[in-house]
Scaffold this active site. Structure first.
Site, mmCIF file in Angstrom:
data_model
loop_
_atom_site.group_PDB
_atom_site.id
_atom_site.type_symbol
_atom_site.label_atom_id
_atom_site.label_comp_id
_atom_site.label_asym_id
_atom_site.label_seq_id
_atom_site.Cartn_x
_atom_site.Cartn_y
_atom_site.Cartn_z
ATOM 1 N N ARG A 50 0.792 -1.220 0.000
ATOM 2 C CA ARG A 50 0.000 0.000 0.000
ATOM 3 C C ARG A 50 0.831 1.279 0.000
ATOM 4 N NH1 ARG A 50 -4.100 0.788 4.860
ATOM 5 N NH2 ARG A 50 -4.655 -1.319 4.187
ATOM 6 N N HIS A 85 -7.973 -4.828 -7.829
ATOM 7 C CA HIS A 85 -7.814 -4.021 -6.614
ATOM 8 C C HIS A 85 -9.142 -3.921 -5.858
ATOM 9 C CE1 HIS A 85 -5.156 -1.331 -4.377
ATOM 10 N NE2 HIS A 85 -6.176 -0.498 -4.218
ATOM 11 N N TYR A 103 -18.557 11.264 -14.875
ATOM 12 C CA TYR A 103 -18.515 12.438 -15.755
ATOM 13 C C TYR A 103 -17.179 12.615 -16.469
ATOM 14 C CZ TYR A 103 -22.621 13.733 -13.007
ATOM 15 O OH TYR A 103 -23.840 13.744 -12.391
#
Length: 751
Positions: A38, A84, A128
């Site tokens: 991570r 993921h 969007y």
């Protein structure tokens, strides 16, 4: 009818585990997961797993540079579903950062739509926006289909994902990384790719080169938002050698002249990761709090480029001093840390220097080159085997056709007749009829020849380490040419300069608006300030059992010196003292004054005077005012005293004669030249006593006579002729002081 009883369940087997052992095991697993998967980037491709998965997911969607954009929601969904499983927002946030040209020096994602801005506004939702990869991302992925890197199973075992990307771009240092793991963190600022490539080429020629020698090419970080790094070359070299340090980065500004001698400062570049809107809000807040007295106004005139306009309070303001006050109080100056903590070989977290960091990248490029060469070698060998079968078929075309037409199982017959391999026999049987034309035979022979030449070159490459490094060097040069200093993306943005030197007093004065005040201190040590120079303070209220000790005029920019009975001097800023409302605050709130110490005198620091300081045992010396200034709350020890002896008197040195008076009401006058000047010590004896103590001292011009104040505040004086009976030498006992106050105090104060 009664309920049927179920047979009792057999109790599960219970294992007793020590709580400490269980916690250690589980926390260690969590820590390792955070560090490895991570927070820390891989030294080879400079990516964390989430970024690597995003790029690989975009590769599978064929979102190469120049191809049509695809919805970010599609990319996020595919990456989350296949690689993921940690939430769509985490993936989208990581992808947005890769697309922001003000956050990433060399963006890996080409975004279309609202991806946020330097003001700190949030990007639009992923339904969007659209995205595709940039040329930089293509370089990182180049060779992934040619067995360039190792693959592993994804989280559910349904597909494969790359352990690391081929990394044909020095992404770790070029784009930097930020991350906080468990017990460790990483912070890598972005750098200029052309400089990194030049340093890498030097490292190929001289593998043992140290980090310091690479600074000939890598000058320092190169932030996407520009700015100016003001650290010394020595501190920069130290940071890159050890892998730990920081860079002081300032905004870039210019002075623009206006009409009638007016001018403004225009800021065109701000430090990396600073939000412009928050920066403007902070400056406006400081203006309202009157902490920027040199600044008149601030306004944001930015469009696509940054343009912050700072107006001065007046034309007489020094622009450099005004900016210095802004640098000290706002994020116009930012400290960006360097902590080169990365995963070596994807497994070992380690803090490395610049040379080792580039060496890891170069070693990875060589490994990828060898893997790709072996993959190509296998491909060529397979193709040559097939071409060999084709040539046999062409030379024996009639017999081949006869076998195929007459045999029930033509494959074994072909293998037996022409000593073919299984692969060659399959290739012949799968040939199209139109491939039997004569021209095809010529093309096959040409292809065979070219492939054999290529195979020879690959074998030579795999057998020579020098040839491999030469090939890696060619690859690095290509990257340098693509992102050279003359290209729009490759041109260095961050500059280097030395921090300008200013008078510290002038800088501190620039932080406070200069206004007249009256400092009031009570007998019990409560201090406050009144606006303006107030002559009549008789109406001031004090706490019960407290009253006025003394008051004096100052300014908000003034520094005060406090002389205490412990022999220490303390420094205070008038601007930090409480206002006139209420009774003020204890002066001990601002300094670390011991409980058994009291105030001897409090006055404005003017910087060029000398003082005579003395203890109750009658010892003292002359000290310069500049030697009395303290830089800490704990004060500065000047007069050495040991209880019950304590500091009791201070007088400004103005004249040639010292007057010392004891609690026995005896006074002695002696020449000032008999008292030494020191920076610290116990001093010399000023007046001799048998059972009394020193009460006060004064320094005056003998010819002009001695003046003092009585208990009513009226000024009294004695002429030189009247004082002649008390003249003597230092350490004399003196004579009774007829006509002087019974308090044994001159009440002259520090002048």
């Amino acid at each position: 009818m009664g309920k049927r009883q179920l047979p009792p369940e057999e109790p599960a087997e219970i294992h007793e585990v020590m709580l400490r052992d269980a916690l250690e095991e589980r926390y260690l697993a969590y820590a390792l997961s955070t560090i490895m998967h991570r927070a820390l980037p891989d030294a080879r491709d400079g990516l964390k797993p989430v970024h690597r998965r995003i790029l690989y997911g975009m590769r599978l969607l064929r979102l190469d540079p120049g191809t049509p954009f695809k919805k970010s929601a599609k990319i996020v969904g595919d990456v989350m579903g296949s690689f993921h499983p940690h939430g769509d927002q985490a993936i989208y946030d990581a992808m947005v950062r890769l697309a922001q040209d003000f956050a990433s020096r060399y963006p890996l994602v080409d975004g279309q739509g609202n991806f946020g801005n330097i003001d700190g506004d949030n990007p639009a939702a992923y339904r969007y926006t659209e995205a595709r990869m940039t040329e930089v991302a293509r370089l990182l992925l180049d060779g992934i289909d040619e067995d360039g890197v190792e693959f592993r199973a994804n989280y559910d075992g349904q597909s494969k994902e790359p352990v690391v990307l081929p990394g044909g771009f020095p992404n770790l240092l070029a784009n930097g990384a930020q991350g906080i793991a468990v017990g460790m963190a990483t912070s890598i600022p972005p750098h200029n790719v052309a400089e990194l490539c030049d340093a890498a080429l030097h490292l190929i020629d001289k593998p043992e080169a140290k980090s310091k020698s690479l600074l000939k090419w890598v000058k320092g970080p190169d932030f996407p938002t520009g700015g100016i790094v003001i650290d010394s070359k020595e501190s920069i070299a130290e940071a890159y050698t050890t892998g730990r340090g920081s860079f002081r980065t300032r905004a870039k500004w210019t002075q623009e002249e206006g009409a009638r001698g007016t001018w403004v400062v225009v800021i065109t570049e701000i430090p990396w990761l600073v939000q412009k809107s928050r920066l403007v809000e902070k400056i406006a807040e400081l203006l309202n709090e009157k902490k920027l007295p040199l600044v008149g106004d601030v306004r944001d005139e930015s469009a696509e480029d940054v343009r912050l306009v700072i107006e001065p309070k007046s034309r007489a303001v020094d622009p450099a001093l005004m900016m210095e006050s802004l640098f000290r109080l706002t994020e116009l100056e930012s400290k960006i840390s360097l902590n080169l903590n990365v995963l070596i070989k994807g497994k070992i977290p380690k803090v490395v220097g610049l040379a080792e960091c580039l060496r890891e990248w170069l070693d990875h490029l060589r490994d990828v080159l060898v893997r790709r060469s072996n993959y190509r070698k296998t491909q060529i060998e397979n193709r040559l085997e097939i071409l060999g079968g084709y040539l046999i078929a062409y030379l024996n075309i009639d017999k081949v056709i006869k076998i195929i037409r007459t045999e029930d199982e033509p494959k074994p017959a072909l293998v037996k007749a022409f000593k073919l391999t299984e692969v060659q026999a399959d290739a012949i049987l799968n040939m199209r009829l139109r491939s039997l034309r004569k021209l095809e035979e010529f093309e096959i022979r040409t292809e065979d020849k070219n492939l054999r030449n290529e195979l020879k070159g690959i074998k030579s490459l795999l057998g020579s380490e020098a040839e491999q490094w030469s090939k890696v060097g060619e690859q690095v040069r290509k990257v340098r040419d693509i992102f050279g200093p003359k290209t729009p993306l490759g041109k260095r943005r961050t500059q280097f300069a030395d921090a300008p030197e200013h008078d510290l007093a002038a800088i501190e004065e620039a932080f406070v608006e200069r206004e007249p005040v009256t400092v009031v201190i009570s007998e019990k040590g409560w201090v406050r300030t009144l606006k303006g120079h107030v002559e009549d303070i008789s109406g001031l209220a004090f706490k019960t059992d407290d009253k006025l000790d003394h008051a004096f005029f100052a300014e908000t920019t003034s520094k005060l010196l406090l002389f205490a009975t412990n022999g220490k001097f303390y420094s205070l800023d008038v601007a930090k003292l409480p206002g006139g409302r209420g009774h003020g605050e204890p002066i001990r709130m601002f300094i670390d004054l011991e409980q058994d110490a009291a105030i001897v005198s409090l006055f404005v620091n003017k910087g060029e005077r000398k003082f005579l300081i003395a203890s109750s045992e009658g010892q003292g010396f002359v000290v310069k005012e500049e030697d009395c200034v303290s830089n800490t709350r704990k004060g500065k020890q000047v007069l050495n005293v040991t209880m019950p002896n304590e500091a009791c008197a201070i007088a400004t040195v103005q004249g040639d004669t010292v007057a010392a008076i004891g609690t026995n009401h005896k006074m002695v006058l002696f020449p000032l030249e008999q008292v030494p000047e020191m920076a610290r010590g116990r001093g010399v004896r000023l007046q001799k006593y048998s059972s009394a103590k020193l009460s006060d001292v004064a320094v005056f011009e003998f010819k002009a006579g001695l003046t003092w104040k009585d208990s009513a505040g009226r000024e009294q004086s004695m002429s030189a002729k009247e004082l002649s009976d008390w003249r003597g030498n230092r350490a004399d006992a003196g004579r009774l002081a007829h006509g002087l106050p019974k308090s044994n105090k001159f009440l002259r104060g520090v002048e």
